[in-house]
Scaffold this motif. Structure first.
Motif, PDB file in Angstrom:
ATOM      1  N   ILE A   1       2.171  74.166  51.624  1.00 59.38           N
ATOM      2  CA  ILE A   1       1.464  72.886  51.611  1.00 59.38           C
ATOM      3  C   ILE A   1       1.307  72.354  53.032  1.00 59.38           C
ATOM      4  O   ILE A   1       0.240  71.880  53.415  1.00 59.38           O
ATOM      5  CB  ILE A   1       2.206  71.854  50.737  1.00 59.38           C
ATOM      6  CG1 ILE A   1       2.117  72.253  49.262  1.00 59.38           C
ATOM      7  CG2 ILE A   1       1.651  70.438  50.951  1.00 59.38           C
ATOM      8  CD1 ILE A   1       3.074  71.506  48.364  1.00 59.38           C
TER       9      ILE A   1
ATOM     10  N   ARG B   1       3.884  66.024  49.516  1.00 57.27           N
ATOM     11  CA  ARG B   1       2.570  65.382  49.655  1.00 57.27           C
ATOM     12  C   ARG B   1       2.674  63.861  49.504  1.00 57.27           C
ATOM     13  O   ARG B   1       1.867  63.245  48.817  1.00 57.27           O
ATOM     14  CB  ARG B   1       1.608  65.929  48.603  1.00 57.27           C
ATOM     15  CG  ARG B   1       1.308  67.391  48.741  1.00 57.27           C
ATOM     16  CD  ARG B   1       0.376  67.828  47.612  1.00 57.27           C
ATOM     17  NE  ARG B   1       0.228  69.245  47.551  1.00 57.27           N
ATOM     18  CZ  ARG B   1      -0.845  69.906  47.969  1.00 57.27           C
ATOM     19  NH1 ARG B   1      -1.854  69.266  48.495  1.00 57.27           N
ATOM     20  NH2 ARG B   1      -0.897  71.211  47.866  1.00 57.27           N
TER      21      ARG B   1
ATOM     22  N   ASP C   1      -0.476  62.065  50.398  1.00 53.71           N
ATOM     23  CA  ASP C   1      -1.554  62.476  49.500  1.00 53.71           C
ATOM     24  C   ASP C   1      -1.340  61.942  48.086  1.00 53.71           C
ATOM     25  O   ASP C   1      -2.294  61.660  47.373  1.00 53.71           O
ATOM     26  CB  ASP C   1      -1.639  64.002  49.401  1.00 53.71           C
ATOM     27  CG  ASP C   1      -1.960  64.664  50.716  1.00 53.71           C
ATOM     28  OD1 ASP C   1      -2.388  63.971  51.645  1.00 53.71           O
ATOM     29  OD2 ASP C   1      -1.746  65.880  50.824  1.00 53.71           O
TER      30      ASP C   1
END
Length: 157
Positions: free
Chosen positions: A47, A99, A102
């Motif tokens: 990621i 994340r 995000d």
């Protein structure tokens, strides 16, 4: 590609790494299964785009007996049938914990509850800390542009 900084040879960085390595040792000695640890380390590294850590952790996982099929499917774990429910819960937690920006809200209650079905409190503490530590390593390597591909199994002890 050359690293921007020889982070692993810098005396100040060495002092920092000593503490990160100590934390990593505590985690590797925990009751959190090694397989889960490898999957989480690889997924967070993918990621984050950390080639160095992706290289290292896939090679270490393969050396420990992880199959190439499972290693190749980590990035597509949702559509893969080769992961257990516990592994899937750990991968989901790792993704949401990595994340953070995000995910607009971080780790969901559902992801946490799912992980809590599969792991006891000590394992959840280890899993949470593992996600934080691998993200720290990823950021160090990304910022200093540590090149990937030359890692040898056991290189760091």
């Amino acid at each position: 590609m050359d690293a921007r900084l020889n982070y692993y040879g810098n005396p100040l960085a060495g002092k920092v790494l000593k503490h990160l390595l100590s934390a990593s040792k505590v985690l590797s000695d925990s009751t959190l299964p090694a397989t889960i640890q490898y999957l989480v380390e690889v997924r967070a590294s993918q990621i984050n785009g950390c080639g160095f850590c992706t290289d290292m952790h896939t090679k270490e996982a393969a050396h420990a007996g992880e199959t190439s099929v499972r290693l190749n499917l980590i990035a597509a774990w949702r559509e893969a049938t080769v992961f257990t429910e516990a592994e899937r819960a750990a991968l989901e937690l790792a993704e949401q914990g990595t994340r953070v920006a995000d995910a607009a809200g971080g780790v969901t209650d559902e992801a946490w509850a799912n992980a809590a079905k599969h792991f006891d409190e000590d394992q959840l503490a280890a899993l949470t800390t593992l996600i934080a530590v691998i993200n720290a390593y990823n950021r160090i390597n990304i910022i200093t542009q540590q090149p990937a591909g030359s890692y040898k199994v056991g290189m760091f002890g």
